[in-house]
Write a protein that holds these residues in place. Structure first.
Motif, PDB file in Angstrom:
ATOM      1  N   HIS A   1       0.847  -1.193   0.000  1.00  0.00           N
ATOM      2  CA  HIS A   1       0.000   0.000   0.000  1.00  0.00           C
ATOM      3  C   HIS A   1       0.881   1.241   0.000  1.00  0.00           C
ATOM      4  CE1 HIS A   1      -3.704   2.204   0.752  1.00  0.00           C
ATOM      5  NE2 HIS A   1      -3.012   2.935   1.602  1.00  0.00           N
TER       6      HIS A   1
ATOM      7  N   ASN B   1      -3.173  -2.973  -2.616  1.00  0.00           N
ATOM      8  CA  ASN B   1      -3.554  -3.437  -1.282  1.00  0.00           C
ATOM      9  C   ASN B   1      -3.213  -4.911  -1.079  1.00  0.00           C
ATOM     10  OD1 ASN B   1      -4.436  -0.910  -0.677  1.00  0.00           O
ATOM     11  ND2 ASN B   1      -6.607  -1.359  -0.857  1.00  0.00           N
TER      12      ASN B   1
ATOM     13  N   LEU C   1      -8.103  -6.146  -1.598  1.00  0.00           N
ATOM     14  CA  LEU C   1      -8.886  -5.615  -0.487  1.00  0.00           C
ATOM     15  C   LEU C   1      -9.246  -4.150  -0.712  1.00  0.00           C
ATOM     16  CD1 LEU C   1      -6.550  -6.970   2.341  1.00  0.00           C
ATOM     17  CD2 LEU C   1      -8.675  -8.033   1.543  1.00  0.00           C
ATOM     18  N   ALA C   2     -10.399  -3.741  -0.193  1.00  0.00           N
ATOM     19  CA  ALA C   2     -10.748  -2.324  -0.161  1.00  0.00           C
ATOM     20  C   ALA C   2      -9.820  -1.634   0.835  1.00  0.00           C
ATOM     21  CB  ALA C   2     -12.206  -2.158   0.258  1.00  0.00           C
ATOM     22  N   ASP C   3      -9.655  -0.322   0.721  1.00  0.00           N
ATOM     23  CA  ASP C   3      -8.710   0.408   1.562  1.00  0.00           C
ATOM     24  C   ASP C   3      -8.956   0.200   3.056  1.00  0.00           C
ATOM     25  OD1 ASP C   3      -7.267   1.417  -0.567  1.00  0.00           O
ATOM     26  OD2 ASP C   3      -8.349   3.328  -0.619  1.00  0.00           O
TER      27      ASP C   3
ATOM     28  N   GLU D   1     -10.659  -2.209   4.592  1.00  0.00           N
ATOM     29  CA  GLU D   1     -10.430  -3.614   4.929  1.00  0.00           C
ATOM     30  C   GLU D   1      -8.930  -3.902   4.998  1.00  0.00           C
ATOM     31  OE1 GLU D   1     -12.185  -7.880   3.383  1.00  0.00           O
ATOM     32  OE2 GLU D   1     -11.726  -6.355   1.877  1.00  0.00           O
ATOM     33  N   HIS D   2      -8.188  -3.374   4.050  1.00  0.00           N
ATOM     34  CA  HIS D   2      -6.741  -3.539   4.022  1.00  0.00           C
ATOM     35  C   HIS D   2      -6.116  -3.018   5.311  1.00  0.00           C
ATOM     36  CE1 HIS D   2      -2.679  -1.918   3.295  1.00  0.00           C
ATOM     37  NE2 HIS D   2      -2.491  -3.056   2.659  1.00  0.00           N
TER      38      HIS D   2
END
Length: 171
Positions: A76, A80, A123-125, A127-128
Motif C-alpha cells: 500500500h 492493497n 482488499l478495499a482500503d 479492509e486492508h
C-alpha cells in the motif's frame, strides 16, 4: 501458454499462510503460497525445451536459499497486498536476476523484486488497513532453506500447475 517461476516454502509454512489466505486472498485456490521469481510470461510450445535448458543452467549456478521471515508488510498505496516479508538474501537475488537476464527475451518485470509470500490481496482500503493492523500483531518468525524452484504453467481454469522442478546447486 502462460508460464511463471516460483519457489514454494515448506508445507508447515504454507499451512500457516493458507490459514489467512483462505479468508483474505481471492487467489487462494489457484496457487499455493510461494515466492514469485518471475512474473507470468507467454511461451510457445516450441520454446519450452530450450527454456528448460536455460533454467536448468541457472539452477546450477545458485546455491540453496535460506529464507528468513519476521514481519508482515504491505505494498500500500501502490496496491492493497499484505504479505510476509522475506529478508534479502544474496542467493535469492542472484536467482531472480539470472531469471531476468539476457537469456530470457521477456526480461521486463512490472515491479522491483521484493521477496514475499502473499497473505491478502484485492482488499478495499479500509479492509486492508484493518487486516494489516491485525496481522502486524501476530508474531511471525520462520527460517528455512529452500533447495528447489518450479516452472509453472497456468491452466484454463486459472490454476497454476508445476511443469518442472529445478534443484539448486548444493555446492
Amino acid at each position: 501458454m502462460k508460464y511463471g517461476i516460483a519457489m514454494f516454502p515448506s508445507k508447515r509454512l504454507q499451512d500457516e499462510v493458507n490459514s489467512y489466505r483462505k479468508r483474505y486472498d481471492p487467489h487462494y485456490a489457484y496457487i499455493p503460497p510461494h515466492i514469485t521469481l518471475k512474473e507470468p510470461f507467454e511461451l510457445e510450445e516450441a520454446q519450452i525445451d530450450a527454456t528448460i535448458e536455460k533454467i536448468q543452467s541457472i539452477a546450477s549456478q545458485v546455491e540453496p536459499v535460506k529464507i528468513v521471515i519476521d514481519k508482515v508488510s504491505s505494498f500500500h498505496p501502490v496496491n492493497n497486498v499484505i504479505y510476509l516479508k522475506v529478508q534479502e538474501n544474496p542467493n535469492l537475488t542472484k536467482l531472480h536476476d539470472l531469471l531476468h537476464g539476457k537469456d530470457f527475451k521477456n526480461r521486463d518485470h512490472t515491479y522491483n523484486f521484493v521477496p514475499h509470500i502473499t497473505i491478502a490481496q484485492g482488499l478495499a482500503d479500509l479492509e486492508h488497513s484493518d487486516i494489516l493492523d491485525l496481522m502486524k500483531m501476530i508474531d511471525f518468525h520462520y527460517e528455512e532453506t529452500i533447495d528447489r524452484f518450479q516452472l509453472l504453467y497456468q491452466l484454463d481454469n486459472q490454476v497454476w500447475a508445476v511443469h518442472e522442478t529445478f534443484h539448486l546447486n548444493k555446492g
